[in-house]
Design an enzyme around this catalytic site. Structure first.
Site, short mmCIF file in Angstrom:
data_model
loop_
_atom_site.label_atom_id
_atom_site.label_comp_id
_atom_site.label_asym_id
_atom_site.label_seq_id
_atom_site.Cartn_x
_atom_site.Cartn_y
_atom_site.Cartn_z
N ASP A 1 0.84 -1.20 0.00
CA ASP A 1 0.00 0.00 0.00
C ASP A 1 0.88 1.25 0.00
OD1 ASP A 1 0.89 -0.14 2.62
OD2 ASP A 1 -1.09 0.18 3.52
N GLU B 1 9.38 -3.82 10.53
CA GLU B 1 9.84 -2.57 9.91
C GLU B 1 10.40 -1.63 10.97
OE1 GLU B 1 7.11 -0.71 7.17
OE2 GLU B 1 8.24 1.17 7.14
O1 KIV Z 1 3.67 -1.06 1.50
C1 KIV Z 1 4.86 -1.41 1.55
O2 KIV Z 1 5.67 -1.17 0.64
C2 KIV Z 1 5.31 -2.15 2.74
C3 KIV Z 1 6.77 -2.37 2.92
C4 KIV Z 1 7.46 -1.11 3.26
C5 KIV Z 1 7.06 -3.44 3.91
O3 KIV Z 1 4.50 -2.54 3.53
NA NA Z 2 2.46 -1.65 3.32
#
Ligand code: KIV
Ligand code: NA
Length: 264
Positions: A44, A180
């Site tokens: 997202d 994260e």
């Molecule tokens: O939406 C995304 O790109 C993510 C990553 C940063 C893990 O959730």
């Molecule tokens: Na994400």
């Protein structure tokens, strides 16, 4: 050969690292999957990267379904993980309905942000044939609760709670876990405490896999780049080679280096 969750479990068991990158369309899904990256995340983050928003909150299930379909058409055998967007998994029933939409669009598993309160949803998904990855640590959909994009799990209580959440989710049947922006020492302890493969971003070199946002690692994201990002386009003559360099750097534990990590 198609990558499956079993491939990732075997890599974890053998102490081998795997790579994950985001992609949001067919052309990049093709490039990422043919460069040896095991997992494509339809993140997202597309709200920020593609739509120009300042958070992921405005992204809808319809947006995620559209981009998951695009990625599925270009994919050459990678495992496709799709994010459940903000507000789309507030009850187990709503989680199942929206996850099913992502699976119909071509995802092989879904990702949701949170902690052990998601155990019931993870179990319901598994019973309905949908593997789930739970994203912990800095969960960007909760940026307004955190008061900014900040490193999580820096104090002992928060670190212990994160490991316990991971263990509960692992027992509830989470297929993958993702951390994260947490200190590397916490990520190491967490990864050893669970059986599911763990993917990290800004979580040091001891998780089983690594993920980056594609536009960040290609150096096309405008503005300041976070500490954990490396521009893999530097010194490369093509996007294909930059993606290969990332995949190889993850597998040889060259990335992340010390400078990309957080300490407690
Ligand atoms: O939406 C995304 O790109 C993510 C990553 C940063 C893990 O959730
Ligand atoms: Na994400």
């Amino acid at each position: 050969m198609n990558i499956t969750l079993d491939t990732l479990r075997k890599l974890k068991a053998g102490g081998d690292k795997f790579a994950c990158l985001t992609a949001y369309d067919a052309a990049f899904a093709h490039a990422v999957s043919t460069a040896g990256v095991e997992v494509i995340l339809v993140g997202d983050s597309l709200g920020m990267v593609l739509q120009g928003r300042d958070s992921t909150l405005p992204v809808t299930v319809e947006d995620m379904v559209y981009h998951t379909r695009c990625v599925a058409r270009g994919n050459q055998g990678a495992l496709i993980m799709a994010d459940l967007p903000f507000g789309s998994y507030s009850s187990p029933e709503q989680t199942l309905e929206n996850s099913a939409a992502l699976m119909r669009a071509g995802a092989h598993l879904v990702k949701l942000e949170g902690g052990s309160w998601l155990c019931d949803s993870v179990q319901l998904l598994a019973r309905n044939g949908i593997p789930a990855c739970v994203h912990l640590g800095l969960t960007p959909q909760s940026v307004n609760v955190f008061g900014g994009f900040k490193v999580q799990g820096r104090n002992q209580d928060a670190a212990r709670a994160m490991v316990e959440d991971g263990q509960r989710l692992d027992q509830a049947g989470a297929a993958l876990l993702l951390l994260e922006c947490v200190p590397s020492t916490l990520a190491r302890e967490f990864t050893q405490a669970v059986s599911a493969p763990v993917i990290g971003i800004g979580a040091g070199g001891d998780t089983d896999g690594q993920v980056l946002v594609l536009h960040d690692m290609l150096g096309v994201t405008p503005g300041r780049r976070p500490r954990f990002v490396k521009n893999f386009m530097e010194g490369q003559s093509s996007i294909e080679n930059a993606i290969k360099a990332y995949s190889e750097a993850v597998k040889s534990s060259q990335f992340p280096a010390e400078e990309h990590q957080f300490t407690s």
